[in-house]
Structures are given as C-alpha cells and as structure tokens.
Design a protein around this motif. Structure first.
Motif, PDB file in Angstrom:
ATOM      1  N   ASN A  71     -11.862  45.888  -4.065  1.00 39.10           N
ATOM      2  CA  ASN A  71     -13.001  45.377  -3.286  1.00 39.10           C
ATOM      3  C   ASN A  71     -12.534  44.560  -2.077  1.00 39.10           C
ATOM      4  O   ASN A  71     -12.826  43.368  -1.973  1.00 39.10           O
ATOM      5  N   ALA A  72     -11.795  45.195  -1.198  1.00 41.73           N
ATOM      6  CA  ALA A  72     -11.211  44.508  -0.039  1.00 41.73           C
ATOM      7  C   ALA A  72     -12.273  43.674   0.694  1.00 41.73           C
ATOM      8  O   ALA A  72     -13.290  44.209   1.134  1.00 41.73           O
ATOM      9  N   PRO A  73     -12.029  42.337   0.806  1.00 37.86           N
ATOM     10  CA  PRO A  73     -13.039  41.454   1.400  1.00 37.86           C
ATOM     11  C   PRO A  73     -12.911  41.372   2.932  1.00 37.86           C
ATOM     12  O   PRO A  73     -13.088  40.313   3.504  1.00 37.86           O
ATOM     13  N   PHE A  74     -12.549  42.491   3.579  1.00 37.61           N
ATOM     14  CA  PHE A  74     -12.462  42.483   5.030  1.00 37.61           C
ATOM     15  C   PHE A  74     -12.837  43.855   5.567  1.00 37.61           C
ATOM     16  O   PHE A  74     -12.996  44.810   4.796  1.00 37.61           O
ATOM     17  N   ALA A  75     -12.969  43.943   6.892  1.00 37.26           N
ATOM     18  CA  ALA A  75     -13.443  45.180   7.517  1.00 37.26           C
ATOM     19  C   ALA A  75     -12.410  45.686   8.513  1.00 37.26           C
ATOM     20  O   ALA A  75     -11.494  44.947   8.910  1.00 37.26           O
ATOM     21  N   VAL A  76     -12.561  46.929   8.916  1.00 40.46           N
ATOM     22  CA  VAL A  76     -11.663  47.511   9.921  1.00 40.46           C
ATOM     23  C   VAL A  76     -11.745  46.659  11.189  1.00 40.46           C
ATOM     24  O   VAL A  76     -12.830  46.251  11.603  1.00 40.46           O
ATOM     25  N   GLY A  77     -10.587  46.329  11.751  1.00 37.43           N
ATOM     26  CA  GLY A  77     -10.549  45.489  12.947  1.00 37.43           C
ATOM     27  C   GLY A  77     -10.242  44.031  12.650  1.00 37.43           C
ATOM     28  O   GLY A  77      -9.838  43.290  13.538  1.00 37.43           O
ATOM     29  N   ASP A  78     -10.418  43.629  11.380  1.00 37.33           N
ATOM     30  CA  ASP A  78     -10.135  42.224  11.009  1.00 37.33           C
ATOM     31  C   ASP A  78      -8.640  41.943  11.065  1.00 37.33           C
ATOM     32  O   ASP A  78      -7.825  42.812  10.758  1.00 37.33           O
ATOM     33  N   GLU A  79      -8.330  40.705  11.438  1.00 37.32           N
ATOM     34  CA  GLU A  79      -6.939  40.238  11.334  1.00 37.32           C
ATOM     35  C   GLU A  79      -6.753  39.623   9.953  1.00 37.32           C
ATOM     36  O   GLU A  79      -7.591  38.831   9.513  1.00 37.32           O
ATOM     37  N   VAL A  80      -5.682  39.997   9.287  1.00 41.53           N
ATOM     38  CA  VAL A  80      -5.438  39.464   7.936  1.00 41.53           C
ATOM     39  C   VAL A  80      -4.006  38.939   7.846  1.00 41.53           C
ATOM     40  O   VAL A  80      -3.110  39.396   8.552  1.00 41.53           O
TER      41      VAL A  80
END
Ligand SMILES: [Zn+2]
Length: 390
Positions: A71-80
């Motif tokens: 359940n990845a808590p980020f979206a495409v384009g996010d910096e992680v």
C-alpha cells in the motif's frame, strides 16, 4: 526511463532522495535507487522508502528494479527518501567478498572449482566440484583467506567488453549476456564477472569462519560466515561446550569420549530395560491366561506398552486376547490376538465392523494379530469384544 543504479556508483551510500516514476502491482519504480535487487546469490535490500517498510527489492524479467512496498503511501512524481537496512546490506557485502576470496583460494591453491553459491542472511554455502574436502584442507582455506583479509587488499570493479574479459581466462565462465562485463577484482586474490556488491577493502570482512560442511549431489558444500556473525557463532558453540563440560563433569579434551560413553551406556540400559519390560508383559500375560479359561480381556497397565504386549503375544501359538490401553482424553489403543483355536472363535475380518464401528476405531494387522487406536473407554471395548466371541 531506466532506474539509475546508484548502488554501483556508491555502494556505501545508505540514504538517497529519489522520485517515484511508476507504481506497479508488483512494486514501486524509482528514477534512481541505492537498493540492490536480489540476484547473483545476494539477497535484495530492505529498509524504508518514504517511511514505509521496504520488504524486498527484486528485478523484473524486463530488468526493471522493483521496490516491494505494501500500500505505497505516495504517488507518481513524489520525492521519497530511501533509507537502507545497512546492517543487512553490509553483511551481504562482506559475505559476498569473502565468498570471492574463498572460491579464488579453493581454485588457485587446491584446484577445487566452485559449482554454486548461496549467500544467506547469516551464512554462506559454497558448493564445490569434489566429493571430499578434509577438515585439514578446509582449515587451510580458512587460514589463507583470513591472512588475505588481514593484508587488507583493495576490491574494485571495471567494465570490460566481452572479448577482453574472456581473454583473461577467469576461474568462472561469464554468465551474463551483453557486451559490458563487470569484473570484480580482489587485488592479488581473485577476479570474476559479478553483478553483486562488495566491500572496498578486505579488512572490512574482519574474519572468515569455517562452520562445517555437508554432502550434496556427490559434492561438498562448505559453510562459512564472517565478521560479527562469526563472533556470535563461535560464542554459541563455546557456550554449548561449556554447558556440556559442566553436565558431564569432563574437561573439553575428554568431552567427546565421556559423552560417547554416556550415550552408549544409556543405550545399553534402555535395551536392558526393554528386555525386562518384555519379560514383565509376558509374565502378566501368563497370569491372565492362567486365571481365564476363556478369552483374555486385558486392560493394560501404565507400565506396559502395547509393543511389549505384542512381543508377549508373538511367543504364543494358541491364544484369544483383547488388550486395550487408555491414552488419555477418551482415547485408547487396542490389540487383538486370535491364534490357533482362538482364530476359530473370533474372525477379525468378519467381526471387524461390529467391533470397531462404535469406537471410531482404526487399525488392522495380519497373522492373527491386529492393532489400532480408538475413541471411547477401554472397558466398553473389552466388553464388546467379549460379546462377539463365540
Ligand atoms: Zn560478487
């Protein structure tokens, strides 16, 4: 866009900011990563990405590096932010480099080729193309590798084209496709083609520890570990020996002899006890047979097992007996012997259903002796048997 493999450029980097480029059902794809994907016998990296646990890193069939996050808590384009489980990664780097050195020494000094390698979370196994490696040779390999570790040889990698890599005549054939071959060299010790991660200097491995060997498919598999895991394993063995010297009141030098004698003495006593219990069961059977001129019903005592009853029964040629022994929780085991004239009074194959069905009993046998287990109580089973006897 292909993920930039920062782990090759900076194998010691533990943290990195990356951008999410794709979220697939089988994993998260980043523009760059420090997470090594499982391969070449080395496990995939773990850690956290954007504070979410990174469970594993693998490579898809098309070569895409997949970061496994539920359940990845980020979206495409996010910096992680990637944070490696460094202890795990560093252990793999040390283990992997030690494996190159060990396989290199086995090859150079003892002409023993490596067939396959497994790098585990704690230990590594090197399968060797030989059916025997004496402890003496294994210790010499261990000593030679430890010497090279102490000498602190630099470890480095260069990319060669296939022709020049093959011209080097490496101890292991090149298994990867393509023309860019990554050669990993432990200076003065070993060079092979490898896509894994290694330490920069051999002293980082601290020590190689030979843990033993096993046989597999006619080959010998040597087992080793390194560094702090080696220390843990050595201490574990040392503590076990210490506990055994106290238990057997014997010094280390005599421990194996004393323990061997103790085990042999226990085995002798066990077989003597078995013989006495057989005699005891035979005596009980004789007493019961003397009292009864009819079928013998035997609710077997705690001190006798049905195995001993069956031994006693096997000594007799004319017998009609039903024995049952409670096994707790409304369970019991049973044994029926119908031999000689007894066989004329009770036919197991004919009476089986009538006897066993009410007790959810299972079992069978031959030669006039039948055994099994059942549910219910022993005395009702014995009474039922009595009713069925002619
Ligand atoms: Zn390697």
């Amino acid at each position: 866009m292909e993920t930039r493999m920062v782990y090759y450029e900076e194998p010691y980097r533990r943290e990195l900011t990356a951008t999410v480029t794709e979220i697939r059902s089988d994993g998260v794809v980043l523009d760059q990563t420090i997470c090594y994907p499982e391969g070449g016998g080395q496990g995939g990296d773990r850690g956290t990405i954007g504070h979410a646990p990174l469970l594993d890193t693998t490579k898809a069939k098309d070569g895409t590096i997949l970061h496994h996050i539920e359940n990845a808590p980020f979206a495409v384009g996010d910096e992680v932010e990637i944070v490696l489980d460094w202890a795990r990664r560093h252990h793999f780097m040390r283990l992997h480099t030690a494996q190159h050195m060990t396989s290199g020494i086995l090859h150079q000094e003892f002409s023993i080729p490596t067939v396959s390698v497994h790098l585990g979370e704690r230990i590594m196994m090197i399968e060797c193309a030989t059916d025997e490696i004496t402890t003496d040779v294994a210790y010499r390999v261990e000593d030679l590798v430890n010497q090279r570790i102490l000498e602190d040889h630099p470890v480095h990698s260069e990319t060669h084209d296939r022709a020049s890599a093959e011209a080097l005549g490496l101890r292991r054939s090149i298994k990867v496709a393509g023309d860019n071959i990554r050669l990993v060299t432990v200076d003065g010790v070993d060079t092979i083609a490898c896509g894994g991660l290694h330490v920069a200097h051999t002293a980082e491995i601290a020590r190689l520890y030979y843990m033993g060997q096993e046989r597999i498919r006619g080959h010998v598999r040597l087992i080793f570990t390194v560094a702090d895991v080696a220390t843990e394993e050595i201490r574990k063995r040392s503590e076990a020996v210490e506990a055994l010297t106290a238990l057997f009141s014997a010094p280390v030098e005599e421990l194996v002899d004393v323990a061997t004698h103790a085990v042999a003495a226990a085995q002798a006593e066990r077989s003597e006890l078995g013989r006495i219990k057989d005699q005891w069961a035979a005596l009980r059977l004789e007493t019961l047979a003397g009292k009864s001129h009819d079928a013998i019903l035997w609710e077997v005592e705690e001190s006798i097992t049905l195995k001993e009853v069956s031994h006693a029964v096997s000594e007799r040629e004319d017998l009609l007996l039903c024995a049952a022994k409670g096994e707790g929780e409304n369970r019991f085991s049973w044994l029926i012997a119908a031999k000689g004239s007894g066989a004329e009074r009770f036919d197991f194959s004919l009476q089986r259903t009538a006897l066993l069905d009410g007790f959810a009993a299972k079992g069978g046998g031959r030669g006039g002796v039948y055994q099994g287990s059942a549910t219910g109580d022993c005395s009702s089973f014995l009474a039922r048997f009595r009713e069925l006897v002619n």
